[in-house]
Design an enzyme around this catalytic site. Structure first.
Site, short mmCIF file in Angstrom:
data_model
loop_
_atom_site.label_atom_id
_atom_site.label_comp_id
_atom_site.label_asym_id
_atom_site.label_seq_id
_atom_site.Cartn_x
_atom_site.Cartn_y
_atom_site.Cartn_z
N ASP A 78 0.82 -1.22 0.00
CA ASP A 78 0.00 0.00 0.00
C ASP A 78 0.85 1.27 0.00
OD1 ASP A 78 -1.96 -1.89 0.41
OD2 ASP A 78 -2.76 -0.97 2.24
N ASP A 79 0.19 2.37 -0.36
CA ASP A 79 0.66 3.75 -0.13
C ASP A 79 1.71 4.27 -1.11
OD1 ASP A 79 -1.04 3.62 2.00
OD2 ASP A 79 0.44 4.07 3.54
N HIS A 129 -5.98 2.92 -3.62
CA HIS A 129 -6.04 3.09 -2.17
C HIS A 129 -6.54 4.49 -1.82
CE1 HIS A 129 -5.09 1.82 1.86
NE2 HIS A 129 -4.01 2.56 2.00
N HIS A 133 -5.71 9.10 0.75
CA HIS A 133 -5.61 8.30 1.97
C HIS A 133 -6.52 8.84 3.08
CE1 HIS A 133 -3.78 5.67 5.09
NE2 HIS A 133 -3.43 4.93 4.05
N HIS A 229 3.65 -2.17 3.05
CA HIS A 229 3.65 -0.84 2.43
C HIS A 229 4.95 -0.62 1.67
CE1 HIS A 229 0.80 -0.52 5.79
NE2 HIS A 229 0.19 0.44 5.10
#
Length: 291
Positions: A78-79, A129, A133, A229
């Site tokens: 993620d991210d 995602h 965020h 991540h």
């Protein structure tokens, strides 16, 4: 990222739209680079996911679709995309001839489209995602704002990939699943990813902590979708040893591929095109300019 809410009731099963949308075109076949490592972890098998109705994956929230066999794992990140860390993750995955699912943040995708293109070129699955965020359980956000976070995120990833639509795979920030948005994703035929085990790499003080937490959970569960991540330095540093341990432990990586790409909404594609024309002027963080 904040840790996921524990003990929360599972979100309700998403329902399809009342009037089904026309079937999207099949995802184009993508080839992975050849593997030059005879001892690589590799890919155990590939599964195709039909995201009609918004199926959910990961026992943290969804328990209906248990398709992994014992000692099978799915690697998710993620991210990203993010300088240094994402390319490092890609290098490690390439060296072990294996694959993951990347859930990039829309804004990050507009900062570093060239890095996201590298993820795509390496043959990994790419979902979304959100745009920024934002926590979609935040009561201060209107329903339209929450939908915009979802849709603009997908449009940003599509823009960063030069118009190539990502997979209809979505992960909520902090694994917080507002029921209304779960239902909305169902109407959009977008699959929802929770996880089976969280590496808690965003809390880790070093790479060893990432490894220790992940394998303690994996030894207990035996299989699962692993949440990491590519944004974090410790994760990139931990990944080579993690993949070595997966192979030594007899684990197999499962690749999840979407049957069809996401159908992004034109109004958000157009909005994104206007916002992203000059990201170097107003959008990029200092870390992307001065390194």
């Amino acid at each position: 990222q904040s840790p996921p809410t524990k003990g929360a009731a599972a979100a309700p099963q998403a329902t399809p739209a009342a009037v089904p949308a026309p079937a999207p075109p099949a995802a184009p076949a993508r080839t992975r680079p050849p593997c030059n490592n005879p001892d690589a972890l590799g890919i155990g098998r590939t599964v195709e996911i039909d995201t009609t109705g918004g199926p959910g994956f990961g026992f943290e929230h969804f328990k209906e679709l248990d398709f992994l066999r014992d000692k099978e794992v799915v690697l998710t990140f993620d991210d990203g995309p993010w300088p240094v860390n994402t390319p490092s993750v890609l290098k490690t995955l390439a060296e072990e001839c294996t694959t993951g699912i990347f859930f990039p943040i829309g804004k990050h995708s507009t900062y570093y489209p060239e890095i996201l293109k590298q993820v795509y070129a390496a043959g990994h699955a790419i979902g979304s995602h959100t745009w920024s965020h934002a926590a979609l359980v935040n009561k201060k956000l209107s329903e339209d704002q929450r939908k915009e976070e979802i849709e603009k995120g997908f449009s940003a990833v599509k823009w960063a990939l030069g118009g190539k639509a990502p997979a209809p795979f979505f992960r909520f920030p902090a694994l917080q699943h507002p029921p209304e948005m779960v239902t909305y994703l169902g109407t959009r035929n977008i699959g929802i990813f929770s996880c089976d085990l969280d590496s808690f790499d965003f809390k880790a003080k070093n790479a060893q902590a990432v490894i220790d937490v992940t394998f303690k959970k994996l030894d207990k569960l035996g299989k699962g979708i692993i949440l990491m991540h590519d944004f974090h330095k410790h994760t990139a540093e931990a990944l080579p040893e993690m993949l070595r341990r997966l192979k030594a432990g007899g684990h197999k990586v499962v690749a999840m591929r979407a049957k069809s790409p996401v159908q992004s909404l034109p109004q958000y594609d157009e909005q994104l095109a206007k916002v992203a024309k000059l990201p170097t002027v107003s959008q990029r963080p200092v870390s992307s300019v001065v390194t």
